[in-house]
Design a protein around this motif. Structure first.
Motif, mmCIF file in Angstrom:
data_model
loop_
_atom_site.group_PDB
_atom_site.id
_atom_site.type_symbol
_atom_site.label_atom_id
_atom_site.label_comp_id
_atom_site.label_asym_id
_atom_site.label_seq_id
_atom_site.Cartn_x
_atom_site.Cartn_y
_atom_site.Cartn_z
ATOM 1 N N GLN A 55 59.999 37.008 28.167
ATOM 2 C CA GLN A 55 58.801 36.626 28.919
ATOM 3 C C GLN A 55 57.988 37.851 29.328
ATOM 4 O O GLN A 55 56.761 37.869 29.177
ATOM 5 C CB GLN A 55 59.177 35.840 30.170
ATOM 6 N N LEU A 56 58.663 38.855 29.857
ATOM 7 C CA LEU A 56 57.950 40.053 30.304
ATOM 8 C C LEU A 56 57.311 40.804 29.145
ATOM 9 O O LEU A 56 56.161 41.245 29.245
ATOM 10 C CB LEU A 56 58.902 40.973 31.072
ATOM 11 N N ARG A 57 58.030 40.929 28.055
ATOM 12 C CA ARG A 57 57.470 41.657 26.910
ATOM 13 C C ARG A 57 56.293 40.906 26.293
ATOM 14 O O ARG A 57 55.315 41.520 25.871
ATOM 15 C CB ARG A 57 58.568 41.942 25.893
ATOM 16 N N GLN A 58 56.365 39.583 26.252
ATOM 17 C CA GLN A 58 55.223 38.805 25.756
ATOM 18 C C GLN A 58 54.023 38.943 26.691
ATOM 19 O O GLN A 58 52.890 39.046 26.234
ATOM 20 C CB GLN A 58 55.602 37.328 25.599
ATOM 21 N N ALA A 59 54.276 38.970 27.993
ATOM 22 C CA ALA A 59 53.187 39.131 28.954
ATOM 23 C C ALA A 59 52.552 40.520 28.829
ATOM 24 O O ALA A 59 51.326 40.656 28.893
ATOM 25 C CB ALA A 59 53.700 38.907 30.374
ATOM 26 N N ILE A 60 53.361 41.547 28.630
ATOM 27 C CA ILE A 60 52.836 42.912 28.437
ATOM 28 C C ILE A 60 51.972 42.966 27.178
ATOM 29 O O ILE A 60 50.873 43.536 27.181
ATOM 30 C CB ILE A 60 53.989 43.936 28.379
ATOM 31 N N ASP A 61 52.450 42.350 26.108
ATOM 32 C CA ASP A 61 51.675 42.326 24.860
ATOM 33 C C ASP A 61 50.384 41.523 25.016
ATOM 34 O O ASP A 61 49.342 41.911 24.467
ATOM 35 C CB ASP A 61 52.515 41.757 23.713
ATOM 36 N N SER A 62 50.426 40.425 25.760
ATOM 37 C CA SER A 62 49.219 39.627 25.992
ATOM 38 C C SER A 62 48.201 40.408 26.821
ATOM 39 O O SER A 62 46.991 40.330 26.576
ATOM 40 C CB SER A 62 49.559 38.326 26.720
ATOM 41 N N TYR A 63 48.671 41.167 27.778
ATOM 42 C CA TYR A 63 47.784 42.015 28.577
ATOM 43 C C TYR A 63 47.106 43.043 27.670
ATOM 44 O O TYR A 63 45.899 43.260 27.748
ATOM 45 C CB TYR A 63 48.584 42.712 29.678
ATOM 46 N N GLN A 78 42.808 55.291 29.149
ATOM 47 C CA GLN A 78 43.907 54.362 29.385
ATOM 48 C C GLN A 78 44.400 53.768 28.068
ATOM 49 O O GLN A 78 43.640 53.616 27.119
ATOM 50 C CB GLN A 78 43.474 53.242 30.321
ATOM 51 N N SER A 79 45.680 53.392 28.070
ATOM 52 C CA SER A 79 46.302 52.840 26.864
ATOM 53 C C SER A 79 45.984 51.361 26.671
ATOM 54 O O SER A 79 46.104 50.851 25.564
ATOM 55 C CB SER A 79 47.817 53.027 26.936
ATOM 56 N N GLY A 80 45.652 50.671 27.739
ATOM 57 C CA GLY A 80 45.413 49.231 27.654
ATOM 58 C C GLY A 80 46.614 48.419 28.091
ATOM 59 O O GLY A 80 46.550 47.197 28.147
ATOM 60 N N TYR A 81 47.710 49.085 28.402
ATOM 61 C CA TYR A 81 48.891 48.395 28.919
ATOM 62 C C TYR A 81 48.759 48.252 30.436
ATOM 63 O O TYR A 81 48.023 49.003 31.072
ATOM 64 C CB TYR A 81 50.165 49.147 28.542
ATOM 65 N N PRO A 82 49.456 47.292 31.041
ATOM 66 C CA PRO A 82 49.317 47.072 32.488
ATOM 67 C C PRO A 82 49.771 48.286 33.304
ATOM 68 O O PRO A 82 50.715 48.974 32.905
ATOM 69 C CB PRO A 82 50.207 45.861 32.765
ATOM 70 N N PRO A 83 49.121 48.542 34.437
ATOM 71 C CA PRO A 83 49.519 49.680 35.263
ATOM 72 C C PRO A 83 50.877 49.469 35.946
ATOM 73 O O PRO A 83 51.592 50.426 36.214
ATOM 74 C CB PRO A 83 48.398 49.791 36.298
ATOM 75 N N ASP A 84 51.224 48.223 36.235
ATOM 76 C CA ASP A 84 52.544 47.890 36.795
ATOM 77 C C ASP A 84 52.853 46.431 36.473
ATOM 78 O O ASP A 84 52.019 45.716 35.923
ATOM 79 C CB ASP A 84 52.602 48.158 38.304
ATOM 80 N N LEU A 85 54.045 46.007 36.805
ATOM 81 C CA LEU A 85 54.474 44.643 36.467
ATOM 82 C C LEU A 85 53.811 43.583 37.343
ATOM 83 O O LEU A 85 53.630 42.445 36.907
ATOM 84 C CB LEU A 85 55.994 44.528 36.581
ATOM 85 N N ARG A 86 53.428 43.932 38.554
ATOM 86 C CA ARG A 86 52.856 42.942 39.469
ATOM 87 C C ARG A 86 51.556 42.345 38.948
ATOM 88 O O ARG A 86 51.276 41.177 39.187
ATOM 89 C CB ARG A 86 52.643 43.559 40.841
ATOM 90 N N VAL A 87 50.745 43.122 38.232
ATOM 91 C CA VAL A 87 49.459 42.590 37.766
ATOM 92 C C VAL A 87 49.638 41.454 36.769
ATOM 93 O O VAL A 87 48.736 40.632 36.606
ATOM 94 C CB VAL A 87 48.550 43.690 37.152
ATOM 95 N N LEU A 88 50.799 41.377 36.139
ATOM 96 C CA LEU A 88 51.039 40.292 35.184
ATOM 97 C C LEU A 88 51.090 38.938 35.892
ATOM 98 O O LEU A 88 50.655 37.933 35.339
ATOM 99 C CB LEU A 88 52.332 40.542 34.412
ATOM 100 N N ALA A 89 51.611 38.924 37.103
ATOM 101 C CA ALA A 89 51.702 37.675 37.862
ATOM 102 C C ALA A 89 50.530 37.486 38.825
ATOM 103 O O ALA A 89 50.091 36.362 39.052
ATOM 104 C CB ALA A 89 53.009 37.634 38.645
ATOM 105 N N PHE A 90 50.008 38.571 39.381
ATOM 106 C CA PHE A 90 48.895 38.470 40.340
ATOM 107 C C PHE A 90 47.556 38.303 39.644
ATOM 108 O O PHE A 90 46.589 37.880 40.252
ATOM 109 C CB PHE A 90 48.856 39.679 41.262
#
Length: 163
Positions: A55-63, A78-90
């Motif tokens: 789930q987390l890896r798919q969310a990182i790839d979707s971001y 910036q690389s385009g990857y999320p700055p931290d894990l919280r932004v995936l849910a927030f």
């Protein structure tokens, strides 16, 4: 003449030997069942870990896909990857949407099942930044990959950190 009858009173209890044999059999069965129960519990946790990692890896790839498609603001350095894990849910603001609606990549942040219950879900994971090598992962300004903090080894012989 009267026939002699022998009356035998029925026994209402168990002998000491019967009780000892029964307790010994139950103890042998219990000693065999305990390791199986522990392995079954570990299998459940391992399945939860696989699901959370997926789930987390798919969310990182979707971001990353959303950043590459211009839905998320991405600066040139910036690389385009999320700055931290919280932004995936927030969620993050969709810059293509006139209403500036948020894009959510996870309903909630899953936790590492092998981590202590006292930690927040985002603290249970180790992160790897985009500019760190795979053989020496370290945190950085973005989240390229995640892995478990657990030092334990799975039933398949591979440490959970390498999953």
């Amino acid at each position: 003449m009267r026939a002699c009858r022998v009356c035998i009173a029925p026994a209402f209890g168990f002998t000491l030997i019967e009780l000892v044999v029964t307790v010994a059999i139950v103890a042998i069965l219990a000693s065999g069942a305990m390791p199986l129960a522990q392995v079954a519990a570990q299998r459940v946790k391992e399945q939860d870990l696989r699901t959370a990692l997926r789930q987390l890896r798919q969310a990182i790839d979707s971001y990353k896909d959303a950043a590459d498609n211009g839905q998320i603001e991405k600066k040139a350095d910036q690389s385009g990857y999320p700055p931290d894990l919280r932004v995936l849910a927030f969620g993050v603001e969709d810059i293509k949407n006139p209403g500036k609606r948020k894009i959510y990549f996870l309903r909630r942040l899953p936790r590492d099942p092998f981590a202590p219950e006292t930690q927040k879900p985002e603290e249970t994971w180790m992160t790897r930044s985009y500019d760190s090598p795979p053989d020496n992962p370290r945190e950085g300004k973005d989240v390229f990959d995640i892995f478990s903090r657990s030092e334990a080894v799975g039933l398949n012989g591979i440490p959970y950190r390498q999953w």
